[in-house]
Structures are given as structure tokens and as C-alpha cells.
Design an enzyme around this catalytic site. Structure first.
Site, PDB file in Angstrom:
ATOM      1  N   GLU A 160       3.198 -85.412 111.435  1.00 48.16           N
ATOM      2  CA  GLU A 160       3.637 -85.425 110.036  1.00 48.16           C
ATOM      3  C   GLU A 160       5.141 -85.619 109.976  1.00 48.16           C
ATOM      4  O   GLU A 160       5.872 -85.016 110.773  1.00 48.16           O
ATOM      5  CB  GLU A 160       3.387 -84.071 109.352  1.00 48.16           C
ATOM      6  CG  GLU A 160       1.971 -83.656 109.152  1.00 48.16           C
ATOM      7  CD  GLU A 160       1.920 -82.255 108.495  1.00 48.16           C
ATOM      8  OE1 GLU A 160       2.913 -81.822 107.888  1.00 48.16           O
ATOM      9  OE2 GLU A 160       0.878 -81.607 108.631  1.00 48.16           O
ATOM     10  N   GLU A 186       1.701 -78.884  96.278  1.00 49.31           N
ATOM     11  CA  GLU A 186       2.538 -79.907  96.904  1.00 49.31           C
ATOM     12  C   GLU A 186       2.570 -81.207  96.104  1.00 49.31           C
ATOM     13  O   GLU A 186       2.782 -82.279  96.659  1.00 49.31           O
ATOM     14  CB  GLU A 186       2.075 -80.134  98.347  1.00 49.31           C
ATOM     15  CG  GLU A 186       2.311 -78.872  99.162  1.00 49.31           C
ATOM     16  CD  GLU A 186       2.004 -79.016 100.642  1.00 49.31           C
ATOM     17  OE1 GLU A 186       2.798 -78.505 101.449  1.00 49.31           O
ATOM     18  OE2 GLU A 186       0.975 -79.618 100.974  1.00 49.31           O
ATOM     19  N   LYS A 187       2.383 -81.064  94.785  1.00 49.51           N
ATOM     20  CA  LYS A 187       2.353 -82.296  93.975  1.00 49.51           C
ATOM     21  C   LYS A 187       3.721 -82.979  93.917  1.00 49.51           C
ATOM     22  O   LYS A 187       3.804 -84.166  93.623  1.00 49.51           O
ATOM     23  CB  LYS A 187       1.811 -82.025  92.581  1.00 49.51           C
ATOM     24  CG  LYS A 187       2.613 -81.049  91.738  1.00 49.51           C
ATOM     25  CD  LYS A 187       1.923 -80.836  90.396  1.00 49.51           C
ATOM     26  CE  LYS A 187       2.687 -79.893  89.509  1.00 49.51           C
ATOM     27  NZ  LYS A 187       2.812 -78.547  90.085  1.00 49.51           N
ATOM     28  N   TRP A 213       9.670 -78.140  99.398  1.00 51.13           N
ATOM     29  CA  TRP A 213       9.768 -76.717  99.734  1.00 51.13           C
ATOM     30  C   TRP A 213      11.192 -76.265 100.024  1.00 51.13           C
ATOM     31  O   TRP A 213      11.416 -75.180 100.521  1.00 51.13           O
ATOM     32  CB  TRP A 213       8.848 -76.375 100.901  1.00 51.13           C
ATOM     33  CG  TRP A 213       8.801 -77.396 102.010  1.00 51.13           C
ATOM     34  CD1 TRP A 213       7.866 -78.376 102.158  1.00 51.13           C
ATOM     35  CD2 TRP A 213       9.711 -77.548 103.105  1.00 51.13           C
ATOM     36  NE1 TRP A 213       8.137 -79.129 103.274  1.00 51.13           N
ATOM     37  CE2 TRP A 213       9.264 -78.640 103.878  1.00 51.13           C
ATOM     38  CE3 TRP A 213      10.872 -76.878 103.508  1.00 51.13           C
ATOM     39  CZ2 TRP A 213       9.937 -79.077 105.023  1.00 51.13           C
ATOM     40  CZ3 TRP A 213      11.540 -77.319 104.649  1.00 51.13           C
ATOM     41  CH2 TRP A 213      11.069 -78.397 105.387  1.00 51.13           C
ATOM     42  N   HIS A 221       5.641 -83.338  96.540  1.00 50.10           N
ATOM     43  CA  HIS A 221       5.974 -83.794  97.896  1.00 50.10           C
ATOM     44  C   HIS A 221       5.710 -85.292  97.960  1.00 50.10           C
ATOM     45  O   HIS A 221       4.683 -85.764  97.479  1.00 50.10           O
ATOM     46  CB  HIS A 221       5.068 -83.053  98.891  1.00 50.10           C
ATOM     47  CG  HIS A 221       5.518 -83.126 100.314  1.00 50.10           C
ATOM     48  ND1 HIS A 221       5.496 -84.300 101.044  1.00 50.10           N
ATOM     49  CD2 HIS A 221       5.989 -82.174 101.150  1.00 50.10           C
ATOM     50  CE1 HIS A 221       5.937 -84.049 102.267  1.00 50.10           C
ATOM     51  NE2 HIS A 221       6.247 -82.774 102.357  1.00 50.10           N
ATOM     52  N   ASN A 271      -4.132 -76.267 111.621  1.00 47.65           N
ATOM     53  CA  ASN A 271      -2.934 -76.953 111.142  1.00 47.65           C
ATOM     54  C   ASN A 271      -1.750 -76.013 111.265  1.00 47.65           C
ATOM     55  O   ASN A 271      -1.782 -74.894 110.738  1.00 47.65           O
ATOM     56  CB  ASN A 271      -3.090 -77.358 109.665  1.00 47.65           C
ATOM     57  CG  ASN A 271      -1.958 -78.250 109.195  1.00 47.65           C
ATOM     58  OD1 ASN A 271      -1.830 -79.385 109.632  1.00 47.65           O
ATOM     59  ND2 ASN A 271      -1.111 -77.725 108.322  1.00 47.65           N
ATOM     60  N   GLU A 272      -0.741 -76.451 111.983  1.00 47.28           N
ATOM     61  CA  GLU A 272       0.500 -75.667 112.101  1.00 47.28           C
ATOM     62  C   GLU A 272       0.203 -74.169 112.268  1.00 47.28           C
ATOM     63  O   GLU A 272       0.525 -73.359 111.396  1.00 47.28           O
ATOM     64  CB  GLU A 272       1.421 -75.912 110.913  1.00 47.28           C
ATOM     65  CG  GLU A 272       1.979 -77.315 110.888  1.00 47.28           C
ATOM     66  CD  GLU A 272       3.072 -77.508 109.839  1.00 47.28           C
ATOM     67  OE1 GLU A 272       3.156 -76.680 108.924  1.00 47.28           O
ATOM     68  OE2 GLU A 272       3.834 -78.480 109.951  1.00 47.28           O
ATOM     69  N   ARG A 279      -2.488 -70.492 101.536  1.00 45.89           N
ATOM     70  CA  ARG A 279      -3.239 -70.939 102.708  1.00 45.89           C
ATOM     71  C   ARG A 279      -2.913 -70.036 103.896  1.00 45.89           C
ATOM     72  O   ARG A 279      -1.997 -69.231 103.818  1.00 45.89           O
ATOM     73  CB  ARG A 279      -2.951 -72.407 103.031  1.00 45.89           C
ATOM     74  CG  ARG A 279      -1.506 -72.690 103.350  1.00 45.89           C
ATOM     75  CD  ARG A 279      -1.295 -74.154 103.724  1.00 45.89           C
ATOM     76  NE  ARG A 279       0.121 -74.430 103.869  1.00 45.89           N
ATOM     77  CZ  ARG A 279       0.621 -75.625 104.149  1.00 45.89           C
ATOM     78  NH1 ARG A 279      -0.170 -76.658 104.303  1.00 45.89           N
ATOM     79  NH2 ARG A 279       1.919 -75.784 104.268  1.00 45.89           N
TER      80      ARG A 279
HETATM   81  C1  GAL Z   1       3.511 -79.067 106.755  1.00 44.95           C
HETATM   82  C2  GAL Z   1       2.024 -78.880 106.568  1.00 44.95           C
HETATM   83  C3  GAL Z   1       1.451 -79.848 105.556  1.00 44.95           C
HETATM   84  C4  GAL Z   1       2.338 -79.885 104.349  1.00 44.95           C
HETATM   85  C5  GAL Z   1       3.729 -80.288 104.758  1.00 44.95           C
HETATM   86  C6  GAL Z   1       4.696 -80.401 103.602  1.00 44.95           C
HETATM   87  O1  GAL Z   1       4.109 -77.888 107.174  1.00 44.95           O
HETATM   88  O2  GAL Z   1       1.339 -79.051 107.785  1.00 44.95           O
HETATM   89  O3  GAL Z   1       0.152 -79.433 105.223  1.00 44.95           O
HETATM   90  O4  GAL Z   1       2.350 -78.637 103.747  1.00 44.95           O
HETATM   91  O5  GAL Z   1       4.230 -79.307 105.613  1.00 44.95           O
HETATM   92  O6  GAL Z   1       5.990 -80.731 104.055  1.00 44.95           O
END
Ligand code: GAL
Length: 642
Positions: free
Chosen positions: A303, A351-352, A311, A354, A145-146, A107
Site C-alpha cells: 500500500e 476513509e472516504k 489520518w 483518503h 492486515n497490518e 477495526r
Molecule cells: C493502512 C491500512 C489501510 C488503510 C490505509 C490508509 O494502514 O492498511 O486499510 O487504512 O492505512 O492510509
């Protein structure tokens, strides 16, 4: 801001068959969700082919939300251009310092200075905005986003040209730039603007001024992208507030102060980093920073995670109750919205693994039960909305200084400015003192104490600001290797720290970085750093065992300026911080103790709330303003009007 606490998370229905959506919103209602962020990563579904738009499915998403009384932080989906974009415009892909072009398949695959990216991003943003401008679910624009999470710095030719344009606006002439960057050194003098490049891979150290300006330019380029989208949205929906989710305290490529100035309301994301011994203190830092970025007004936690992320090398799941305590910490420190990434745990994709509000295992789970319980609890706390946190202490923080000190050729690379800022914040946290973060040139009136843990670079205006604060009666504590260079990372001559020799009543002739601890007369130890300093007016409060000053205090105007010439160990730092708090008349929150966090939010009309969060294994007792004893069980939290 809403009159209820916004509660929910990112909802990505495009990852699921439509039959799931009804169940999603039903479960959201069960969990007390009143707000979701939608459309963040939907560009390739909304514009599957360049110029061909498909909004039918998204209409149904928005309608479903409205029908269920759930509001939308509606995203412009510009953080992840579709594969067709980079396929058609490969020149818009980002390039790293080694000249490697980075491809799609993840992304944020775009160069922030790319005109074609901007054009296509504005076009999809406009499509979204015109389609949903009057939609009843629309509450807030979630722009992108970010910004810069992955593509903060691009070194391609387009970026090089944009960097040169940025430099021409900053410097009146090439001579001025050569002087600012010190290009007489190593035969780097530029004879033509066209010779200037981003700091691409070099054989040895890059030019510090070039590196610093490139960091500033790169951050500005992202702010500019936000502003372009925001301005477009304002022409279509002038009354709908806009934000983008910052990564305050976690990611240092974007100048959060500059971003925050452009947001209608600050929103930020925060994730616990497992390796930290006390992750809730890092959380408090991020929350204090977000509040400060929003000028003390309530902000939005866009978030965080219900449990593990995916991650880190080892992703720690949250213990029972931790999700709630984390959320209440943000609330205590001024958030009016508590949101998660993401609503439903993904089945596929990067991100499955997460965590989410609705886990793979479904509703009969610790996570969903805690999510629903928190939703119910927050629904009962709407009176908190709009109240604010008042801090008597500020810590100075500036991205330019962090970036300048990031240049690898330093007296030591062991002195990490971000770590120092967080360590001093932690010292205050442990002492039960809530603080703000402040820009060095920001308004310091209203504070009693200003801490300067690590401000290697300070501008003339910033230096004068601190001096004026002390002259008017404030107390400051300045850490080592602060006030050293000017705005261009050039040494302030005549003895360190050139910006504040008079204020501190100290002059330093040489740095002595350490490869082991050094002992102080008081029994404290210093690590990493020491200095050969002379008190030229200051009183010496502690010395190295060899006799040179380690801690000094200088009276200045109506106030006082303390200085540390070493990186004190945590225990000794706590002692000094407590001493300067006492001198400045800063009181710890009643009942706060090691691991027990006590914060107050107040309304202008006098109503206020006591947040007591117990991070320890033992019950704690907190005294209320009325003098009552409030027991906060181990690993629990209490919020009461007080
Ligand atoms: C953020 C991001 C999200 C997701 C999340 C996972 O940095 O905005 O889309 O990736 O981390 O922790």
C-alpha cells in the site's frame, strides 16, 4: 514473484453496488492493473451471522478478476471481526493500560491473546482458503492486515495470563525473572508468578524490564497469530506464498525482523507524513528497510497513496508527478510490486477522504491519468523484476532497543532512537549512498561500513557481532547512548558504553544531556546530548571547546571503530558520515547529488538498471556506467538499462 511488476491496489467491491464491479475491472485494465488485494475487510459480509457463510458475491468478485486476467492477493479477513463477534464474546475485546475496554465500530477490535478470536479467525480463514484454493485468480495470501496497527498491546486478564506463560518460557525460575527485572528496586519482588501483570497504569514509572518484556510478548503474540493462519493456509494451499503487510519504518510496536522471518515474501505499506520536510527520504528509509527485511530479495509495496491520506491533521495532496516518483523510488530500492490503498475512493466510511486510484471525481482527473500512465510505464519495465540492490553499508536497528529506550525515565527524553536512525540514513541518502538496515545479530559479512546511530540495548551476541565485523576489517561509526544496557535493560557497569569500551577505546564516566547547543572545536555543534568521555586507546578527532572528546577513532583488529559522544548537527554529521564512507571505501552513486537519487538494480547475469530520480526543481545530469550523460529533468525520473 511474478514476471511482471505487480500493479494495483486494495479493491473493496463490497462497498459498492454490483453494477459498479464490471466498470471497476474495465478501468483496472485501462490503468494497467494486474493485481488487487481483496477481502481484507469482508468478514462481516462473508460471515454475516456466526457460522453462516455467504460466499456467492465473493465468488463473482474472484471470477471477474480471473476473467480479466487480474490476480488476487486474497486476504484472510481477520483484521476486523464483525459486530456479532464482540457482541457474543465481549471478553475478546481489547483493554488498554487504563483498564478501558475498547468496543467495535472501528477495526482490529480483538485481544491478540484471545483464544476465541483465534478460533473464529482460523475458521473464516479456513473457509476462504478451502473455497478458493484452486481459483485461477489466487496469487498470494494476504494474511490479516497490518498486524497490531491499532491493537498491538492488550492489558486484559487473558493477555495477563498469556504474558505469564510467555515469561515462564523465557525465565527458568521466578528468581531469574526477579533478577532480570531488578525487582529489588521499589519493593517489587514477585513471590508468585500469578502476581505478575502487564504494565497497567501505575502511579509512577513502570518497571523497565517488565515493560520491555511486555513489548516483546505483545509483538510475539501477533507473530504467533500470523503463524497460526499461515500454517493453516499451508495445509490447504502449500504452494501459494503468504505474506502480511508490515508497516516497516512507520510503526514500531511489531518486531519486523521477527515477522519477516515468517513471511514467504515481505510486503509493507508506506505513507508520506506531510510534516517531514523531505518525505521522499523517509520513503527511501522504509523501502531500504523492507528490502533488508526480505534479505535483499525483491519485496512488495502493498500500500501507498495516490495522493492525500486522511489520518493526519493536515493531509497534503501529492503534486503532479509525485505519485510516479514515489512509486519509482520503491521500485528502485527493490520492490517488484507497486500497490495502493485503494482502488476506488470510498463514498462512505472512515476513509472516504483518503485518495485512491479512481477518485470520487472519476477518470477525467490528474490522479487517474497518472495512475494509468504509471501502469503503462511499469508494464514496460518487467525486465527489472527479480533484480536486486547491493549495499556496502548497513545501519543497525533493533526493536528491543527502541522499546527499552522508550521507557520514560531516561537521562533525557529528547534523544529519539528512531529519529536518529532515520537522520543517519538521511545523511547517507544525501551523500548518494544506498544502505541496508540490519539486525545487530544479523550477518554483517559483505558490508564495508556499519553505522550504529542508536542502539541503547545490545545483547552479548550483538555486541560480539559488531566487534567481529571490525576485527575482520570493517569500519563502524557508533552514536552516543549505544551499547549501554544488556538484554534486560540493566546497565553494563564499569564505564559506558559497557558493550564496546574496548572496541571504541573510550570510556564514558557521566552523561551531560543538553538544553541547548554545544560547540565543538571543529566549529560543529552538538545538541541534546554530551558525555564526559576519556580516550583509553582511541585517537581524538574532535573535542568540545572545553576539551573533552566528541569524535574518536580506534583501530581494532583489521578495522576501525569511530565514536560520537554527542548528537551532531546535520551538517557535521554529514561530514563524519562522508569521512567514514571514504575510509571504508564506500563510493557514492555517480551523479547522485542533493535531491538527486541514484540507485542501481542488478540481475545475477550482469544486466542492470540505473534509476535516477530528481526531487529538485532543476534539471540534473547523471553519468551512466558507460560514461554517457543522462539528463533527468526537474521533478522527473529516468530508468535505463546500464
Ligand atoms: C493502512 C491500512 C489501510 C488503510 C490505509 C490508509 O494502514 O492498511 O486499510 O487504512 O492505512 O492510509
Amino acid at each position: 514473484m511474478p514476471d511482471v511488476i505487480a500493479y494495483g491496489g486494495d479493491w473493496n467491491p463490497e462497498q459498492w453496488p454490483e453494477e459498479t464491479w464490471e466498470q471497476d475491472v474495465a478501468l483496472m485494465r485501462e490503468a494497467g492493473v494486474n493485481r488487487v488485494s481483496v477481502g481484507i475487510f469482508s468478514w462481516s459480509m462473508l460471515e454475516p451471522v456466526e457460522g453462516v457463510f455467504d460466499f456467492d458475491w465473493f465468488d463473482r468478485v474472484m471470477d471477474l478478476l480471473a476473467a480479466n486476467g487480474i490476480q488476487a492477493n486474497l486476504a484472510t479477513p481477520t483484521a476486523s471481526p464483525p459486530p456479532w463477534f464482540s457482541d457474543t464474546y465481549p471478553e475478546a475485546l481489547p483493554v488498554d493500560a487504563d483498564g478501558r475496554r475498547l468496543y467495535h465500530g472501528s477495526r482490529q477490535g480483538f485481544c491478540p491473546s484471545s483464544p476465541i478470536y483465534r478460533e473464529k479467525a482460523l475458521r473464516i480463514a479456513e473457509q476462504v482458503a478451502t473455497r478458493y484454493r484452486d481459483h485461477p485468480a489466487l496469487a498470494l495470501w494476504h494474511v490479516h492486515n497490518e498486524y497490531g496497527c491499532h491493537n498491538a498491546r492488550c492489558y486484559c486478564d487473558t493477555s495477563a495470563a498469556a504474558f505469564r506463560a510467555w515469561l515462564r518460557a523465557r525465565y527458568a525460575s521466578l528468581d531469574e525473572l526477579n533478577d532480570a527485572w531488578g525487582t529489588a528496586f521499589w519493593s517489587q519482588r514477585y513471590g508468585d508468578w500469578a502476581q505478575i501483570l502487564p504494565p497497567r497504569a501505575t502511579l509512577s514509572f513502570p518497571n523497565p524490564g517488565q515493560q520491555l518484556d511486555f513489548r516483546r510478548f505483545s509483538s510475539d503474540a501477533l507473530v504467533e497469530l500470523y503463524v497460526a493462519e499461515r500454517d493453516l493456509l499451508k495445509t490447504i494451499t502449500p504452494e501459494v506464498p503468504a505474506t502480511t503487510n508490515l508497516m516497516a519504518g512507520a510503526h514500531w510496536d511489531m518486531d519486523c525482523w521477527a515477522f519477516a522471518a515468517e513471511l514467504d515474501v515481505v510486503s509493507t505499506d508506506h505513507y508520506l507524513v506531510g510534516a517531514r520536510a523531505e518525505p521522499h527520504i523517509d520513503l527511501a528509509f522504509a523501502a531500504d528497510y523492507a528490502r533488508s527485511l526480505n534479505g535483499g530479495r525483491p519485496w512488495l509495496l502493498m500500500e501507498h497513496s495516490t495522493s492525500a491520506v486522511n489520518w493526519q491533521p493536515r493531509n497534503l495532496a501529492k503534486a503532479p508527478g509525485e505519485l510516479r516518483r514515489n512509486s519509482l523510488q520503491h521500485l528502485a530500492r527493490g520492490a517488484d510490486g507497486i500497490m495502493f490503498f485503494q482502488w476506488r475512493a470510498s463514498r462512505a466510511g472512515a476513509e472516504k477522504w483518503h485518495s485512491a486510484m479512481l477518485p470520487h471525481a472519476g477518470t477525467n482527473t490528474k490522479i487517474f491519468r497518472e495512475v494509468a500512465a504509471l501502469g503503462a510505464e511499469l508494464a514496460g519495465l518487467s525486465d527489472v523484476v527479480g533484480s536486486t540492490v547491493k549495499a556496502d553499508v548497513a545501519i543497525l536497528l533493533d526493536h528491543s532497543s527502541v522499546w527499552a529506550q522508550d521507557h520514560p525515565a531516561q537521562p533525557t527524553t529528547d534523544l529519539d532512537p528512531v529519529e536518529e536512525v532515520k537522520r543517519w540514513h538521511a545523511a547517507l541518502w544525501r551523500a548518494g549512498v544506498t544502505c541496508d538496515l540490519a539486525h545487530p545479530e544479523g550477518d554483517l559479512t559483505g558490508y564495508r561500513l556499519v553505522l550504529v546511530p542508536a542502539l541503547y540495548l545490545v545483547s552479548e551476541a550483538g555486541a560480539a557481532n559488531l566487534e567481529g565485523f571490525v576485527r575482520r576489517g570493517g569500519v563502524t561509526l557508533v552514536g552516543p547512548y549505544s551499547g549501554i544496557v544488556d538484554d534486560h535493560d540493566r546497565v553494563r557497569l564499569g564505564g559506558y558504553p559497557g558493550a564496546w569500551r574496548d572496541l571504541l577505546g573510550v570510556t564514558v564516566e557521566e552523561f551531560f544531556p543538553l538544553d541547548g547547543p554545544i560547540r565543538l572545536d571543529s566549529g560543529a555543534t552538538g545538541t541534546v546530548w554530551s558525555e564526559l568521555a576519556h580516550a583509553t586507546g582511541a585517537k581524538v578527532l574532535d573535542t568540545y571547546v572545553t576539551g573533552e572528546p566528541a569524535w574518536t577513532r580506534n583501530e581494532w583488529g583489521d578495522g576501525a571503530a569511530h565514536y560520537l559522544t554527542t548528537r551532531l548537527d546535520d551538517g557535521a554529521l554529514a561530514g563524519v558520515v562522508t569521512a567514514v564512507c571514504a575510509e571504508a571505501g564506500v563510493e557514492p552513486a555517480a551523479g547522485a547529488g542533493p535531491g538527486v537519487e541514484v540507485v542501481r538494480r542488478s540481475h545475477a547475469d550482469g544486466r542492470s538498471f540505473l534509476f535516477a530520480i530528481n526531487h529538485t526543481e532543476a534539471d540534473a545530469v547523471v553519468t551512466t556506467r558507460a560514461g554517457d550523460q543522462l539528463t533527468v529533468p526537474a521533478r522527473d525520473a529516468r530508468i535505463i538499462p546500464d
